[in-house]
Design an enzyme around this catalytic site. Structure first.
Site, PDB file in Angstrom:
ATOM      1  N   SER A 286       1.870   7.717   3.537  1.00  0.00           N
ATOM      2  CA  SER A 286       0.945   7.001   2.685  1.00  0.00           C
ATOM      3  C   SER A 286      -0.325   7.835   2.595  1.00  0.00           C
ATOM      4  CB  SER A 286       0.661   5.623   3.298  1.00  0.00           C
ATOM      5  OG  SER A 286       0.324   5.768   4.664  1.00  0.00           O
TER       6      SER A 286
ATOM      7  N   GLY B 190      -2.497   3.226  -2.340  1.00  0.00           N
ATOM      8  CA  GLY B 190      -1.991   2.818  -1.041  1.00  0.00           C
ATOM      9  C   GLY B 190      -0.487   2.657  -0.967  1.00  0.00           C
ATOM     10  N   THR B 191       0.075   3.034   0.170  1.00  0.00           N
ATOM     11  CA  THR B 191       1.510   3.024   0.351  1.00  0.00           C
ATOM     12  C   THR B 191       1.856   2.743   1.801  1.00  0.00           C
ATOM     13  OG1 THR B 191       1.471   5.390   0.777  1.00  0.00           O
ATOM     14  CG2 THR B 191       1.941   4.735  -1.460  1.00  0.00           C
ATOM     15  N   THR B 192       3.152   2.497   2.037  1.00  0.00           N
ATOM     16  CA  THR B 192       3.656   2.485   3.397  1.00  0.00           C
ATOM     17  C   THR B 192       4.928   3.323   3.435  1.00  0.00           C
ATOM     18  OG1 THR B 192       4.100   1.080   5.321  1.00  0.00           O
ATOM     19  CG2 THR B 192       5.116   0.416   3.241  1.00  0.00           C
TER      20      THR B 192
END
Length: 515
Positions: free
Chosen positions: A414, A334-336
């Site tokens: 993401s 997970g990322t932003t």
């Protein structure tokens, strides 16, 4: 007067960037302010206990990557002594196992990254850039439906410790997660940002916090030691650049995989002409899926089997990338994404990740540490066998695109393994089909992985029937989904006017900033 454009995963993340631009800052000030704000507004996806990448292009300069991703420890603790345990995250129609605990934590780079970016590129005082995040943490912000949904998915991680649950719990019912609309405060993170603003990064890497973190690791099954934190360094690299038709794409270079795989896929697509078929046609989708399938083969086997496709690639580059990618551990979760362009022509694409978080919160700081050693892709031969003291590779690929007409695009995404397919499709929508930035981001996506072709709606029945004859395993999604990434994107035209699009799949927003 237009000052620039921002696209990010939460309105308050974007607001923090806009505030920096209005205060006289540049795109890099805005990106740093947004990074800190994201740690408050998007706390599962973003944390100062994680790491990431900035692809920076100062006005008139060459694009450069600041790699502040996580580093594997210098020594491995015996597995029997390690705090390392599985949890299952419920995605509704699917479940996925993750590993958490202090033994899953790699050396974090986010704090070092913030200060390295500030020293090299920013113009505002760092305390001013921390101020929006501190205000949010102190005053609180309402829990959104999107963030609540993320919290429910990873609830077992948030319940891993009383300190972790306290960050996300309902103030009136501390034994359960806060519902939508609850005002959430993070006083410890407000305090931590104040300490960092006054004392700098040494408190995290060499000072009191470092000693507390490594003492807890020693006593409670973690891997990190003082030398891991003290030796951490941000790495600056020239961007990986490749021509695609009339455009030039700049992205994340090796040892991370994401940018390299995007470059290979673009090289394959360049051998055909998607614009002749029409965006979203069966021929167009088949070409995208075929290019992704062959790129997957490169990643798996280190070479393409079809000479006609491989001829599009420079052998020296292929050999170099394959060697680098084989050596690196890989992280994909997970990322932003934060994208900023300012009126001066500065461009910033920043991707930040904490994995899912390990469940440990550094006492007194509100900072949850990452779980990047608990990912299967880092451990292809089994857990606890990661290469020591090595920068972890990533699918994260902050990207800039110079379009033929003089426009610049700032994008990234993401979405785990879907990062590269999301970015790829934004690029081809802009370059091959001439879509505006909002339609390029919102257009339906596909993603090929393993043997499965995932297709996002809307999709004509005739198109699906044609694809079914070519791809035996197809999953058609009933609606747009977070599965397909979050490619928050801005565009700066040749006149210096900026526009943007937040990806609706991940609650994205875009702000055009005026004086």
């Amino acid at each position: 007067m237009t000052l620039g454009s921002v696209a990010a995963g939460h309105p308050l993340t974007a607001d923090a960037a806009a505030e920096a631009l209005r205060a006289g800052g540049n795109a890099f000030d805005a990106a740093v302010a947004a990074l800190c704000a994201a740690c408050v507004a998007e706390p599962v996806l973003a944390s100062l206990g994680g790491g990431g990448f900035l692809l920076a292009r100062p006005a008139g300069g060459a694009p450069e990557v600041f790699d502040f991703f996580a580093q594997t420890p210098r020594q491995r603790r015996p597995a029997a002594e390690t705090d390392f345990r599985p949890i299952v995250a419920d995605f509704g129609d699917a479940a996925q196992e993750f590993h958490i605990g202090l033994g899953a934590t790699a050396t974090p780079g986010a704090v070092a990254g913030v200060f390295a970016i500030h020293a090299a590129l920013c113009r505002l005082p760092i305390a001013d850039l921390f101020a929006p995040a501190r205000d949010m943490a102190r005053q609180g912000l309402a829990m959104t439906a999107f963030q609540h949904g993320i919290n429910r998915i990873v609830e077992p991680i948030l319940r891993a410790s009383t300190q972790a649950l306290a960050l996300f719990a309902d103030p009136d019912h501390p034994d359960r997660l806060a519902p939508v609309g609850t005002r959430m405060r993070m006083p410890d993170l407000d305090y931590a940002l104040g300490v960092l603003a006054s004392d700098g990064p040494d408190v995290f890497y060499r000072g009191d916090w470092a000693h507390r973190l490594t003492r807890d690791c020693a006593e409670r099954g973690g891997q990190l030691r003082l030398e891991d934190l003290a030796s951490y360094a941000v790495v600056r690299r020239p961007a990986l650049s490749r021509r695609y038709r009339g455009a030039v794409v700049h992205t994340n270079p090796p040892p991370s995989q994401g940018g390299s795989l995007i470059a290979f896929t673009l090289a394959l697509l360049q051998q055909v002409d998607p614009s002749a078929w029409g965006q979203g046609s069966a021929e167009h989708l088949d070409a995208l899926a075929s290019a992704q399938e062959l790129t997957q083969r490169l990643r798996r086997d280190g070479a393409f089997e079809h000479a006609d496709w491989a001829a599009a690639l420079e052998p020296e580059t292929l050999d170099r990338f394959t060697a680098l990618m084989r050596e690196a551990a890989v992280f994909t979760r997970g990322t932003t994404q934060i994208s900023v362009a300012d009126a001066e022509g500065n461009l910033a694409s920043l991707t930040l990740s904490n994995g899912e978080g390990c469940g440990y919160v550094l006492p007194g700081t509100g900072i949850m540490l990452n779980n990047m050693l608990g990912e299967e892709d880092v451990n292809p031969q089994g857990f606890h066998r990661w290469p020591r003291d090595r920068r972890i590779s990533s699918m994260m690929a902050p990207t800039l695109v110079a379009l033929p007409e003089g426009c610049w695009v700032v994008t990234g995404s993401s979405g785990s393994n879907r990062i590269r397919s999301a970015i790829l499709q934004v690029i081809t929508n802009l370059v091959d089909f001439g879509l505006d930035v909002e339609r390029a981001v919102a257009a339906p996506r596909l993603h090929f992985e393993g043997d499965l072709l995932n297709l996002e709606p809307p999709l004509a029945a005739e198109t699906l029937a044609q694809l079914a004859g070519r791809w035996p395993s197809i999953k058609t999604w009933s609606q747009k989904s977070v599965f397909f990434g979050g490619a928050h994107t801005v565009l700066m035209d040749a006149r210096g006017c900026a526009s943007g699009a937040g990806d609706p799949r991940r609650g994205g927003v875009a702000i055009e900033v005026s004086a």
